[in-house]
Design an enzyme around this catalytic site. Structure first.
Site, PDB file in Angstrom:
ATOM      1  N   PHE A  59      -7.145   2.954   5.262  1.00  0.00           N
ATOM      2  CA  PHE A  59      -6.396   1.723   5.020  1.00  0.00           C
ATOM      3  C   PHE A  59      -6.877   0.522   5.827  1.00  0.00           C
ATOM      4  O   PHE A  59      -6.384  -0.569   5.644  1.00  0.00           O
ATOM      5  CB  PHE A  59      -4.883   1.936   5.190  1.00  0.00           C
ATOM      6  N   ARG A  73      -2.155   9.831  11.425  1.00  0.00           N
ATOM      7  CA  ARG A  73      -3.025   8.659  11.476  1.00  0.00           C
ATOM      8  C   ARG A  73      -4.323   9.017  12.184  1.00  0.00           C
ATOM      9  O   ARG A  73      -4.292   9.611  13.260  1.00  0.00           O
ATOM     10  CB  ARG A  73      -2.308   7.543  12.229  1.00  0.00           C
ATOM     11  N   ARG A 125       3.386  -4.319  17.579  1.00  0.00           N
ATOM     12  CA  ARG A 125       4.272  -4.052  16.453  1.00  0.00           C
ATOM     13  C   ARG A 125       4.812  -5.395  15.988  1.00  0.00           C
ATOM     14  O   ARG A 125       5.273  -6.190  16.791  1.00  0.00           O
ATOM     15  CB  ARG A 125       5.430  -3.154  16.898  1.00  0.00           C
ATOM     16  N   LYS A 150       7.192  -1.507   7.045  1.00  0.00           N
ATOM     17  CA  LYS A 150       7.352  -0.255   6.314  1.00  0.00           C
ATOM     18  C   LYS A 150       8.602  -0.324   5.458  1.00  0.00           C
ATOM     19  O   LYS A 150       9.649  -0.804   5.899  1.00  0.00           O
ATOM     20  CB  LYS A 150       7.364   0.962   7.229  1.00  0.00           C
ATOM     21  N   ARG A 184      -3.016   8.936  16.690  1.00  0.00           N
ATOM     22  CA  ARG A 184      -2.144   7.761  16.904  1.00  0.00           C
ATOM     23  C   ARG A 184      -1.969   7.481  18.392  1.00  0.00           C
ATOM     24  O   ARG A 184      -1.837   6.351  18.812  1.00  0.00           O
ATOM     25  CB  ARG A 184      -0.808   8.082  16.226  1.00  0.00           C
ATOM     26  N   LYS A 225       2.444   4.416   1.390  1.00  0.00           N
ATOM     27  CA  LYS A 225       2.640   4.896   2.770  1.00  0.00           C
ATOM     28  C   LYS A 225       2.716   6.408   2.743  1.00  0.00           C
ATOM     29  O   LYS A 225       3.688   6.987   2.258  1.00  0.00           O
ATOM     30  CB  LYS A 225       3.907   4.305   3.375  1.00  0.00           C
ATOM     31  N   GLU A 254       0.851  -1.203   0.000  1.00  0.00           N
ATOM     32  CA  GLU A 254       0.000   0.000   0.000  1.00  0.00           C
ATOM     33  C   GLU A 254       0.875   1.237   0.000  1.00  0.00           C
ATOM     34  O   GLU A 254       1.988   1.205   0.539  1.00  0.00           O
ATOM     35  CB  GLU A 254      -0.856   0.035   1.277  1.00  0.00           C
TER      36      GLU A 254
HETATM   37  P1  ATP Z   1       5.022   3.870  14.120  1.00  0.00           P
HETATM   38  O1  ATP Z   1       3.682   4.508  13.957  1.00  0.00           O
HETATM   39  O2  ATP Z   1       5.168   2.581  13.369  1.00  0.00           O
HETATM   40  O3  ATP Z   1       5.510   3.833  15.520  1.00  0.00           O
HETATM   41  P2  ATP Z   1       5.991   6.227  13.019  1.00  0.00           P
HETATM   42  O4  ATP Z   1       4.896   6.983  13.632  1.00  0.00           O
HETATM   43  O5  ATP Z   1       7.378   6.742  13.105  1.00  0.00           O
HETATM   44  O6  ATP Z   1       6.067   4.739  13.474  1.00  0.00           O
HETATM   45  P3  ATP Z   1       6.212   5.282  10.484  1.00  0.00           P
HETATM   46  O7  ATP Z   1       7.382   4.556  10.969  1.00  0.00           O
HETATM   47  O8  ATP Z   1       6.510   6.272   9.428  1.00  0.00           O
HETATM   48  O9  ATP Z   1       5.525   6.073  11.577  1.00  0.00           O
HETATM   49  O10 ATP Z   1       5.070   4.258   9.989  1.00  0.00           O
HETATM   50  C1  ATP Z   1       3.834   3.929  10.555  1.00  0.00           C
HETATM   51  C2  ATP Z   1       2.744   4.956  10.256  1.00  0.00           C
HETATM   52  O11 ATP Z   1       2.561   5.096   8.865  1.00  0.00           O
HETATM   53  C3  ATP Z   1       1.362   4.559  10.706  1.00  0.00           C
HETATM   54  O12 ATP Z   1       1.184   4.756  12.085  1.00  0.00           O
HETATM   55  C4  ATP Z   1       0.466   5.440   9.857  1.00  0.00           C
HETATM   56  O13 ATP Z   1       0.284   6.694  10.480  1.00  0.00           O
HETATM   57  C5  ATP Z   1       1.282   5.685   8.620  1.00  0.00           C
HETATM   58  N1  ATP Z   1       0.726   5.109   7.369  1.00  0.00           N
HETATM   59  C6  ATP Z   1       0.750   5.732   6.170  1.00  0.00           C
HETATM   60  N2  ATP Z   1       0.210   4.984   5.213  1.00  0.00           N
HETATM   61  C7  ATP Z   1      -0.199   3.824   5.791  1.00  0.00           C
HETATM   62  C8  ATP Z   1      -0.837   2.645   5.318  1.00  0.00           C
HETATM   63  N3  ATP Z   1      -1.144   2.471   4.031  1.00  0.00           N
HETATM   64  N4  ATP Z   1      -1.099   1.673   6.223  1.00  0.00           N
HETATM   65  C9  ATP Z   1      -0.789   1.816   7.531  1.00  0.00           C
HETATM   66  N5  ATP Z   1      -0.182   2.917   8.037  1.00  0.00           N
HETATM   67  C10 ATP Z   1       0.115   3.912   7.182  1.00  0.00           C
END
Ligand code: ATP
Length: 598
Positions: free
Chosen positions: A341, A257, A418, A424, A272, A252, A250
């Site tokens: 998503f 979020r 997690r 990712k 989040r 990203k 998908e």
């Molecule tokens: P995490 O939320 O995993 O702790 P983070 O906030 O630093 O880490 P990333 O590492 O960039 O964020 O990746 C996760 C976040 O990516 C998700 O919490 C969500 O907000 C975002 N995201 C964007 N596109 C998608 C998608 N298609 N499916 C799930 N999450 C997505």
């Protein structure tokens, strides 16, 4: 229940520097609490009155708290303020002021937990004109009957300064031990917590109705679910291998979020971190009501867009929406697109245990979007070879995404976890680590030269869930502007503590210690072995931990993350291993090149 019982435990918790002692203290407290009071004691221990997502804040300003203290102690305001400056802690100031109380109150009523909690509840509910005086009256009412040590914790709680630093997981461990005599049952409690985000509710259920009632807890509308989180890898091959050769890819997006709960035309949005951010997104709410006709809980990413070009903008643009007033203008100036998503609940039915493909099919069926709607389902492609995955990633990056989210077709939605069911995959930066790290500030060092009077460097740590401990991984002093350094000073001030926190493991002796609360994003050139830092100590090499080389603050404070959401020790170990693999590959290919030239 006597309020002094929990005050004794709070005192012991504040004094300990041992993590295991913290759990023991909580277990003892829970066992001695009347069962119908369990949820209240759990909330008070967390410095709250209700689950965080309800957003109920006591939010008493220092000035008001000190005024109440002056009235109750009979000292004048100036004297009370001096005590505050001298002790540097509002709780200590209260303890001292109350022990010097001029007129001794002859007939004191012993404070009970019930009375303290219900008075605090009244204080939190008071709003508007005249509420200030009423609040002071309520605070005085408690302080008049409080022993000095009891007063200390009343002031700490009302000014949101209770710094016991207990993690949710520590409380879950303690609940399992206190009510089932076995830590093994923590998993069952954790599942319930992940579905409800309410420790008080889990505590009350286990205490009053037992383990089977906890197992029966289900998702409910308007009660946020703790989000599923992703692991990272640095190559499409690795992602595909982890997924067993076939998976969903998908887009990203780099935005915010949103977890959206909808019942009829009633919509609530959680962040989040599960804060209620409904007021930030009136446009998303209207669009959701228009294009989804049933009751749902869905998740998506809101991204700022340039309305003329429809290009995605960096996530910072969304910050304009974090305001109380002028949201209409922010909406016009900074429009968004909302890409859904996942779906977790439809019309009274939980969907989280269904496999990804099923949920995705349902989500596509739910959204009746027109071309001018801001809501859509996130672009996705099923892939079974690394080349298609990479091509799709470059397409996504070209369109302004960060990369891809790779998802296991068979996986359920794992609330609060997690894992590798979501991965990712971001663009690799050749000269630097493939990703940024989110680390917790646990200490600081005083600045010198131009930075006198501010912090010169911050001590950062990663989190290890198994033992609920923060391990240091670097000192960071670059990447900060002067304004940011000022800001950090005042931002960290409320979290300052007198000694290293019981949940922090450090070999370095910081000038100032903090309760692990604030998370910042850093980038580094690489991860190296280091005898100075405790992250992954002895995991790779005896006597060495892992540390970041040339760490730099990216300018982003992760206020959407709690300390326990920081990059974990395991993640750092796997980043280190990946980095070794890449270095070896580069070395091998350079040797090949040199060989062919020779
Ligand atoms: P995490 O939320 O995993 O702790 P983070 O906030 O630093 O880490 P990333 O590492 O960039 O964020 O990746 C996760 C976040 O990516 C998700 O919490 C969500 O907000 C975002 N995201 C964007 N596109 C998608 C998608 N298609 N499916 C799930 N999450 C997505």
């Amino acid at each position: 229940m006597d309020y002094s019982t929990i005050v004794d435990v709070f005192d012991a918790m504040e004094a300990t520097t041992k993590r295991t002692e913290l759990t023991d203290l909580i277990v003892r407290l829970l066992k001695s609490t009347p069962r119908e009071l369990i949820d209240k004691v759990v909330y008070l221990m967390l410095g709250r009155l209700r689950p965080e997502y309800e957003g109920i804040e006591l939010g008493i300003a220092d000035k008001m708290a000190l005024r109440a203290l002056a009235i109750s102690s009979g000292l004048d305001m100036k004297r009370v303020e001096e005590l505050y400056v001298k002790t540097g802690d509002i709780g200590d100031a209260a303890e001292e002021a109350l022990s010097r109380r001029l007129q001794s109150v002859l007939f004191k009523d012993k404070l009970t937990v019930e009375r303290v909690y219900s008075t605090l509840e009244k204080i939190a509910m008071l709003k508007g004109e005249g509420s200030q005086d009423a609040k002071i009256r309520y605070i005085c009412n408690l302080l008049n009957d409080a022993e000095p040590r009891e007063g200390k914790y009343i002031l700490k709680i009302i000014t949101s300064r209770l710094r016991l630093g207990v993690a949710d997981y520590t409380i879950l461990d303690a609940l399992a031990l206190a009510f089932t005599e076995s830590k093994e049952n923590r998993e069952i409690l954790e599942r319930a917590y992940n579905l409800t985000s309410d420790l008080g509710l889990v505590a009350r259920t286990i205490a009053l109705d037992g383990l089977d009632a906890v197992k029966a807890i289900r998702i409910e509308l308007f009660r946020p679910i703790r989000p599923m989180l992703a692991e990272r890898v640095s190559s499409a091959e690795e992602a595909l291998e982890r997924m067993g050769g076939r998976c969903a890819a998908e887009y990203k997006l780099d935005g915010e979020r949103l977890q959206i709960h909808k019942h009829g035309n009633n919509v609530k949005i959680f962040s989040r971190r599960l804060e209620d951010i409904t007021s930030h997104y009136p446009d998303a709410i209207n669009a959701i009501i228009t294009c989804i006709k049933v009751d749902v809980i869905v998740e998506g990413e809101a991204v700022a867009i340039n309305q003329d070009t429809q290009e995605y903008l960096p996530f910072q643009e969304l910050m304009h929406r974090r305001r109380k007033y002028g949201i209409e203008e922010a909406m016009r100036e900074y429009p968004i697109a909302l890409h859904l998503f996942d779906t977790l609940y439809i019309n009274g039915n939980e969907c989280i245990d269904l496999p990804y493909v099923e949920r995705r099919r349902m989500l596509e069926g739910l959204v009746k979007s027109s071309s001018d709607s801001i809501v859509s389902v996130v672009p996705m492609l099923i892939v079974s070879d690394a080349k298609s995955m990479e091509d799709y990633m470059f397409k996504a990056i070209n369109e302004g995404c960060e990369g891809l989210m790779i998802k296991d077709l068979k996986s359920p939605y794992r609330a609060g976890a997690r894992g590798y069911a979501w991965i990712k995959l971001k663009r690799e930066y050749r000269s630097e680590l493939a990703d940024t790290l989110d680390l917790v500030i646990v200490g600081a060092f005083h600045g010198r030269g131009r930075r006198v009077g501010r912090y010169g460097a911050l001590l950062l740590a990663s989190y290890n869930r198994e033992d609920d401990t923060f391990y240091t991984v670097c000192k960071v002093g670059t990447g900060f502007t002067d304004e940011e350094l000022e800001r950090f000073y005042s931002m960290l001030n409320p979290y300052m503590i007198k000694h290293r926190h019981a949940r922090v493991n450090s070999k370095l002796d910081a000038d100032v210690w903090f309760e692990p609360r604030i998370v910042i994003e850093v980038i580094a050139s690489e991860i190296t072995l280091s005898p100075l830092h405790t992250c992954a100590m002895n995991a790779i090499r005896e006597g060495n931990g892992l540390a970041l080389r040339f760490p730099k603050f990216t300018g982003r404070v992760r206020d959407d993350k709690s300390a326990e959401d920081a990059t974990s020790v395991d993640e750092i170990i796997s980043m280190y291993r990946r980095q070794l693999k890449v270095t070896r590959q580069v070395q091998a290919s350079t040797e090949e090149d040199v060989g062919s030239v020779g």
